[in-house]
Design a protein around this motif. Structure first.
Motif, PDB file in Angstrom:
ATOM      1  N   UNK A  93       0.825  -1.203   0.000  1.00 18.89           N
ATOM      2  CA  UNK A  93       0.000   0.000   0.000  1.00 18.89           C
ATOM      3  C   UNK A  93       0.862   1.257   0.000  1.00 18.89           C
ATOM      4  N   UNK A  94       2.020   1.216   0.621  1.00 20.33           N
ATOM      5  CA  UNK A  94       2.911   2.369   0.651  1.00 20.33           C
ATOM      6  C   UNK A  94       3.813   2.473  -0.563  1.00 20.33           C
ATOM      7  N   UNK A  95       3.794   1.497  -1.441  1.00 24.85           N
ATOM      8  CA  UNK A  95       4.696   1.476  -2.591  1.00 24.85           C
ATOM      9  C   UNK A  95       4.421   2.591  -3.604  1.00 24.85           C
ATOM     10  N   UNK A  96       3.181   2.937  -3.957  1.00 19.52           N
ATOM     11  CA  UNK A  96       2.981   4.012  -4.942  1.00 19.52           C
ATOM     12  C   UNK A  96       3.552   5.350  -4.484  1.00 19.52           C
ATOM     13  N   UNK A  97       3.401   5.677  -3.223  1.00 18.76           N
ATOM     14  CA  UNK A  97       3.944   6.946  -2.731  1.00 18.76           C
ATOM     15  C   UNK A  97       5.465   6.940  -2.796  1.00 18.76           C
ATOM     16  N   UNK A  98       6.058   5.802  -2.479  1.00 19.17           N
ATOM     17  CA  UNK A  98       7.511   5.695  -2.530  1.00 19.17           C
ATOM     18  C   UNK A  98       8.030   5.832  -3.959  1.00 19.17           C
TER      19      UNK A  98
END
Length: 135
Positions: A93-98
């Motif tokens: 879930x945090x991958x797109x922001x990263x």
């Protein structure tokens, strides 16, 4: 020897074997959970594959009516696999922001990079030790 004496002797051997099997199964479940968290499906499958004989080894304690090692080894696998999947979902879930931040950094570096003064030269690709394949 009476049958109760034989059962007692067997229990003194089989229960520690079952406990060792449960400990090994717990370690394999931990490795599987960490592998799932990191996204290494092959390692997770291998860890679960090693968990199976360890869980069967924990069944040895059931011959002495000690079911705790079997229950613990199964519960630990299920619990850690669920925890691993949940943590992997949080990471995904945090991958797109990263990736967006990473792309912005790369764009800033590329935009601020000075232009090259001389064109880069390239050499022909190497084909190894056989010169006939070079052309």
């Amino acid at each position: 020897m009476t049958s109760s004496r034989v059962a007692s002797d067997l229990a003194s051997i089989l229960v520690p074997i079952g406990v060792v099997g449960a400990v090994l199964a717990g370690l394999c479940a931990l490795v599987a959970a960490i592998a799932i968290m990191r996204g290494a499906a092959g390692l997770a499958g291998g860890a679960v594959g090693v968990w199976i004989p360890a869980a069967v080894l924990s069944l040895a304690a059931s011959f002495a009516n000690q079911w705790t090692p079997v229950i613990v080894s199964g519960a630990v696998l299920v619990g850690l696999l669920v925890i691993g999947a949940v943590v992997r979902g949080i990471v995904n879930a945090g991958e797109p922001a990263r990736s967006t931040r990473r792309a912005a950094r790369v764009a800033a570096v590329v935009a601020g990079a000075p232009a090259a003064s001389a064109p880069a030269t390239t050499s022909p690709p190497s084909t190894g030790t056989i010169p006939a394949l070079a052309r």
